[in-house]
Design a protein around this motif. Structure first.
Motif, PDB file in Angstrom:
ATOM      1  N   PHE A  53      -3.007  -5.145  -1.974  1.00 43.35           N
ATOM      2  CA  PHE A  53      -2.524  -6.527  -1.916  1.00 43.35           C
ATOM      3  C   PHE A  53      -1.074  -6.589  -1.448  1.00 43.35           C
ATOM      4  O   PHE A  53      -0.681  -7.557  -0.799  1.00 43.35           O
ATOM      5  CB  PHE A  53      -2.701  -7.210  -3.278  1.00 43.35           C
ATOM      6  CG  PHE A  53      -4.096  -7.699  -3.496  1.00 43.35           C
ATOM      7  CD1 PHE A  53      -4.496  -8.941  -3.012  1.00 43.35           C
ATOM      8  CD2 PHE A  53      -5.037  -6.912  -4.135  1.00 43.35           C
ATOM      9  CE1 PHE A  53      -5.799  -9.391  -3.178  1.00 43.35           C
ATOM     10  CE2 PHE A  53      -6.337  -7.343  -4.313  1.00 43.35           C
ATOM     11  CZ  PHE A  53      -6.728  -8.587  -3.830  1.00 43.35           C
ATOM     12  N   VAL A  54      -0.316  -5.566  -1.764  1.00 42.46           N
ATOM     13  CA  VAL A  54       1.072  -5.546  -1.284  1.00 42.46           C
ATOM     14  C   VAL A  54       1.087  -5.436   0.237  1.00 42.46           C
ATOM     15  O   VAL A  54       1.830  -6.136   0.930  1.00 42.46           O
ATOM     16  CB  VAL A  54       1.863  -4.390  -1.943  1.00 42.46           C
ATOM     17  CG1 VAL A  54       3.194  -4.164  -1.241  1.00 42.46           C
ATOM     18  CG2 VAL A  54       2.101  -4.684  -3.414  1.00 42.46           C
ATOM     19  N   ARG A  55       0.243  -4.557   0.769  1.00 44.14           N
ATOM     20  CA  ARG A  55       0.155  -4.413   2.230  1.00 44.14           C
ATOM     21  C   ARG A  55      -0.326  -5.705   2.869  1.00 44.14           C
ATOM     22  O   ARG A  55       0.146  -6.130   3.924  1.00 44.14           O
ATOM     23  CB  ARG A  55      -0.831  -3.285   2.570  1.00 44.14           C
ATOM     24  CG  ARG A  55      -0.129  -1.968   2.840  1.00 44.14           C
ATOM     25  CD  ARG A  55      -1.076  -0.818   2.897  1.00 44.14           C
ATOM     26  NE  ARG A  55      -2.200  -1.017   3.791  1.00 44.14           N
ATOM     27  CZ  ARG A  55      -3.377  -0.390   3.671  1.00 44.14           C
ATOM     28  NH1 ARG A  55      -3.570   0.453   2.682  1.00 44.14           N
ATOM     29  NH2 ARG A  55      -4.347  -0.589   4.517  1.00 44.14           N
ATOM     30  N   ARG A  56      -1.270  -6.300   2.200  1.00 37.57           N
ATOM     31  CA  ARG A  56      -1.838  -7.544   2.703  1.00 37.57           C
ATOM     32  C   ARG A  56      -0.751  -8.643   2.715  1.00 37.57           C
ATOM     33  O   ARG A  56      -0.631  -9.412   3.660  1.00 37.57           O
ATOM     34  CB  ARG A  56      -2.972  -7.934   1.770  1.00 37.57           C
ATOM     35  CG  ARG A  56      -3.942  -8.911   2.303  1.00 37.57           C
ATOM     36  CD  ARG A  56      -5.159  -8.971   1.406  1.00 37.57           C
ATOM     37  NE  ARG A  56      -5.962 -10.111   1.772  1.00 37.57           N
ATOM     38  CZ  ARG A  56      -5.755 -11.311   1.280  1.00 37.57           C
ATOM     39  NH1 ARG A  56      -4.812 -11.517   0.402  1.00 37.57           N
ATOM     40  NH2 ARG A  56      -6.501 -12.329   1.679  1.00 37.57           N
ATOM     41  N   LEU A  69       1.348  -3.267 -12.508  1.00 39.86           N
ATOM     42  CA  LEU A  69       1.796  -4.439 -11.745  1.00 39.86           C
ATOM     43  C   LEU A  69       3.320  -4.501 -11.660  1.00 39.86           C
ATOM     44  O   LEU A  69       3.880  -5.435 -11.091  1.00 39.86           O
ATOM     45  CB  LEU A  69       1.265  -5.731 -12.378  1.00 39.86           C
ATOM     46  CG  LEU A  69      -0.253  -5.940 -12.293  1.00 39.86           C
ATOM     47  CD1 LEU A  69      -0.673  -7.173 -13.094  1.00 39.86           C
ATOM     48  CD2 LEU A  69      -0.708  -6.081 -10.856  1.00 39.86           C
ATOM     49  N   GLY A  70       3.969  -3.500 -12.241  1.00 40.61           N
ATOM     50  CA  GLY A  70       5.433  -3.437 -12.156  1.00 40.61           C
ATOM     51  C   GLY A  70       6.137  -4.415 -13.051  1.00 40.61           C
ATOM     52  O   GLY A  70       7.275  -4.800 -12.796  1.00 40.61           O
ATOM     53  N   GLU A 117      -3.299   0.442  -9.562  1.00 35.14           N
ATOM     54  CA  GLU A 117      -2.235   0.774  -8.602  1.00 35.14           C
ATOM     55  C   GLU A 117      -2.775   0.738  -7.166  1.00 35.14           C
ATOM     56  O   GLU A 117      -2.113   0.260  -6.257  1.00 35.14           O
ATOM     57  CB  GLU A 117      -1.655   2.154  -8.904  1.00 35.14           C
ATOM     58  CG  GLU A 117      -0.455   2.107  -9.822  1.00 35.14           C
ATOM     59  CD  GLU A 117       0.441   3.319  -9.645  1.00 35.14           C
ATOM     60  OE1 GLU A 117      -0.109   4.407  -9.401  1.00 35.14           O
ATOM     61  OE2 GLU A 117       1.670   3.170  -9.754  1.00 35.14           O
ATOM     62  N   GLU A 118      -3.987   1.275  -6.992  1.00 32.28           N
ATOM     63  CA  GLU A 118      -4.597   1.260  -5.650  1.00 32.28           C
ATOM     64  C   GLU A 118      -4.860  -0.170  -5.189  1.00 32.28           C
ATOM     65  O   GLU A 118      -4.574  -0.537  -4.046  1.00 32.28           O
ATOM     66  CB  GLU A 118      -5.926   2.046  -5.672  1.00 32.28           C
ATOM     67  CG  GLU A 118      -5.731   3.554  -5.748  1.00 32.28           C
ATOM     68  CD  GLU A 118      -7.044   4.299  -5.961  1.00 32.28           C
ATOM     69  OE1 GLU A 118      -6.979   5.540  -6.038  1.00 32.28           O
ATOM     70  OE2 GLU A 118      -8.103   3.654  -6.058  1.00 32.28           O
ATOM     71  N   GLU A 119      -5.418  -0.952  -6.097  1.00 34.27           N
ATOM     72  CA  GLU A 119      -5.712  -2.346  -5.739  1.00 34.27           C
ATOM     73  C   GLU A 119      -4.422  -3.111  -5.434  1.00 34.27           C
ATOM     74  O   GLU A 119      -4.343  -3.881  -4.481  1.00 34.27           O
ATOM     75  CB  GLU A 119      -6.454  -3.030  -6.894  1.00 34.27           C
ATOM     76  CG  GLU A 119      -7.871  -2.511  -7.081  1.00 34.27           C
ATOM     77  CD  GLU A 119      -8.450  -2.847  -8.444  1.00 34.27           C
ATOM     78  OE1 GLU A 119      -9.505  -2.306  -8.775  1.00 34.27           O
ATOM     79  OE2 GLU A 119      -7.815  -3.625  -9.190  1.00 34.27           O
ATOM     80  N   ARG A 120      -3.448  -2.871  -6.256  1.00 35.76           N
ATOM     81  CA  ARG A 120      -2.159  -3.536  -6.081  1.00 35.76           C
ATOM     82  C   ARG A 120      -1.541  -3.160  -4.722  1.00 35.76           C
ATOM     83  O   ARG A 120      -0.997  -4.020  -4.024  1.00 35.76           O
ATOM     84  CB  ARG A 120      -1.233  -3.132  -7.228  1.00 35.76           C
ATOM     85  CG  ARG A 120       0.158  -3.666  -7.145  1.00 35.76           C
ATOM     86  CD  ARG A 120       0.215  -5.126  -7.505  1.00 35.76           C
ATOM     87  NE  ARG A 120       1.579  -5.615  -7.488  1.00 35.76           N
ATOM     88  CZ  ARG A 120       1.917  -6.847  -7.151  1.00 35.76           C
ATOM     89  NH1 ARG A 120       1.014  -7.724  -6.815  1.00 35.76           N
ATOM     90  NH2 ARG A 120       3.176  -7.225  -7.169  1.00 35.76           N
ATOM     91  N   LEU A 159      -3.693  -9.936  -9.259  1.00 31.44           N
ATOM     92  CA  LEU A 159      -3.356  -8.736  -8.477  1.00 31.44           C
ATOM     93  C   LEU A 159      -2.302  -8.994  -7.403  1.00 31.44           C
ATOM     94  O   LEU A 159      -1.448  -8.159  -7.154  1.00 31.44           O
ATOM     95  CB  LEU A 159      -4.612  -8.184  -7.796  1.00 31.44           C
ATOM     96  CG  LEU A 159      -5.575  -7.377  -8.661  1.00 31.44           C
ATOM     97  CD1 LEU A 159      -6.624  -6.723  -7.795  1.00 31.44           C
ATOM     98  CD2 LEU A 159      -4.852  -6.327  -9.475  1.00 31.44           C
ATOM     99  N   ASP A 160      -2.396 -10.125  -6.757  1.00 37.58           N
ATOM    100  CA  ASP A 160      -1.458 -10.394  -5.665  1.00 37.58           C
ATOM    101  C   ASP A 160      -0.147 -10.961  -6.201  1.00 37.58           C
ATOM    102  O   ASP A 160       0.928 -10.603  -5.717  1.00 37.58           O
ATOM    103  CB  ASP A 160      -2.099 -11.378  -4.680  1.00 37.58           C
ATOM    104  CG  ASP A 160      -1.320 -11.468  -3.372  1.00 37.58           C
ATOM    105  OD1 ASP A 160      -0.394 -10.664  -3.175  1.00 37.58           O
ATOM    106  OD2 ASP A 160      -1.633 -12.334  -2.551  1.00 37.58           O
TER     107      ASP A 160
END
Lengths: 197, 203
Positions: A50-53, A15-16, A44-47, B155-156
């Protein structure tokens, strides 16, 4: 659930939220622990999704300041404008603010930015151009008592109360000042009506 | 009203006032900065929870108005982001309740959440990207509201489990289990989607 006690730290890494030497330690752990490596890749893939979203989400609506914030602004400006007359400043600010509120000029949240703008027209005007900006006198102030009784004919303003008379002498009558504060309320009412039309 | 008791405390919280508080407009600056910093994520969170752009816009405003008014409930030294998300969640619950009372037809949350994928790319890539985001929206819509909120917060928005437990009012163990299940559900939907699209093809 996964068994490795490091897995939550690995999640934080994905999650950085981990940096420096802790991140290095965790990365070296990933090379040794399959469970954590899998958790890291999945997260990382899920994150990334969500970042793109998040990047494609629309921006938030413009902020409409709450009523108290506006009131504090009006009070502060009135206090500054009135110098030592802080009680009178409070009275003037309250009168002016109540006047605006009764006209629906202050906000309850409206259903869209557009309708919000419309509903808070004059109050926004105050905030937009500095507190009490819409109170500025249209005519020079004189100290004649009959002016105060002409409240809603309004040619005085709350800001003008702190200004000297046309002859340069300060106006010393508290009664008159209070009356003019009332007049300022009326002026705000007039301004509000105009801006809402 | 906390803000009226100490009109400058909100400003201090947002780090607007340095040494000397300036009268008037300082609160506006503080609130505005707070909104600039966090308005986007709170709006996105509410949009995901409510599934309605207009309701989310109102709820975002309401969240910041309440934050302003409920400053007294903010603990000194606490983190402001989880606090804001907590208020946002309460607002979303109230909006949902009000919507239920009004007996209005509720569209599926994914219906009102168009996503325009960012960045350049081939038409096929963009189409896939758009579709993938729609699949994510659909997967989120299939979760219970609590589970969806917890997954989004983790996650978000990157909140810690402890922060999520605190703002949702659940135990830490429950939060971990719920997020784990939500992620499983999301992965299951995404796997099915990827299997359907094959080697970059569209279903």
């Amino acid at each position: 659930m996964r068994s490795c006690p490091w897995v939550e730290s690995v999640e934080e890494l994905a999650l950085g939220k981990v940096g420096g030497s802790s991140a290095e330690a965790l990365r070296s752990h990933l090379g040794e622990c399959d469970a954590c490596a899998l958790a890291f890749v999945e997260l990382e893939e899920e994150r990334a999704l969500f970042v793109r979203r998040a990047a494609s989400a629309p921006p938030p609506p413009p902020l409409v300041l709450p009523v108290e914030a506006r009131a504090i602004d009006v009070l502060g400006a009135a206090r500054r404008a009135m110098g030592g007359h802080s009680t009178l400043a409070a009275a003037a600010a309250i009168l002016a603010f109540v006047g605006a509120t009764r006209l629906g000029a202050t906000s309850r949240i409206a259903s869209s930015p557009t309708s919000t703008d419309a509903a808070t027209g004059s109050a926004d005007a105050i905030a937009a151009d500095g507190p009490l900006a819409s109170f500025r006198p249209r005519e020079p102030l004189s100290c004649a008592k009959d002016e105060a009784s002409a409240a809603c004919a309004v040619s005085t303003s709350a800001l003008a109360i702190a200004e000297p008379n046309a002859d340069g002498a300060p106006c010393e009558s508290d009664d008159l000042l209070m009356s003019r504060a009332g007049a300022a309320t009326c002026e705000l009412a007039v301004t509000s009506s105009t801006s809402r039309q | 009203m906390a803000a009226l008791r100490d009109p400058f405390s909100f400003a201090r919280l947002a780090g607007v006032v340095d040494a000397e508080p300036r009268p008037a407009s300082v609160d506006h600056q503080a609130l505005t900065r707070l909104y600039e910093d966090h308005g986007g994520k709170i709006h996105r969170f509410l949009r995901d929870l409510l599934g309605d752009g207009a309701l989310a816009a109102d709820a975002t405003q309401e969240t910041f108005v309440r934050a302003y008014r409920q400053l007294g409930t903010f603990r000194e030294g606490g983190a402001i982001v989880p606090w804001l998300f907590g208020i946002a969640r309460n607002v979303s619950l109230e909006v949902r309740r009000a919507r239920s009372r009004a007996a209005r037809v509720i569209a599926p949350p994914s219906g009102d959440l168009p996503h325009d994928p960012p960045g350049p790319g081939s038409p096929e890539t963009e189409l896939l990207s758009r579709e993938a985001l729609r699949v994510v929206d659909g997967a989120l819509a299939g979760l219970s509201e609590d589970r969806r909120a917890m997954l989004l917060l983790r996650l978000d928005h990157g909140l810690a489990y402890e922060e999520i437990a605190s703002l949702m009012g659940f135990s830490l163990a429950k939060v971990k289990v719920e997020i784990f299940r939500a992620r499983e559900a999301l992965r299951s939907v995404m796997s099915a989607y990827e299997a359907g699209t094959g080697e970059g093809g569209v279903r």
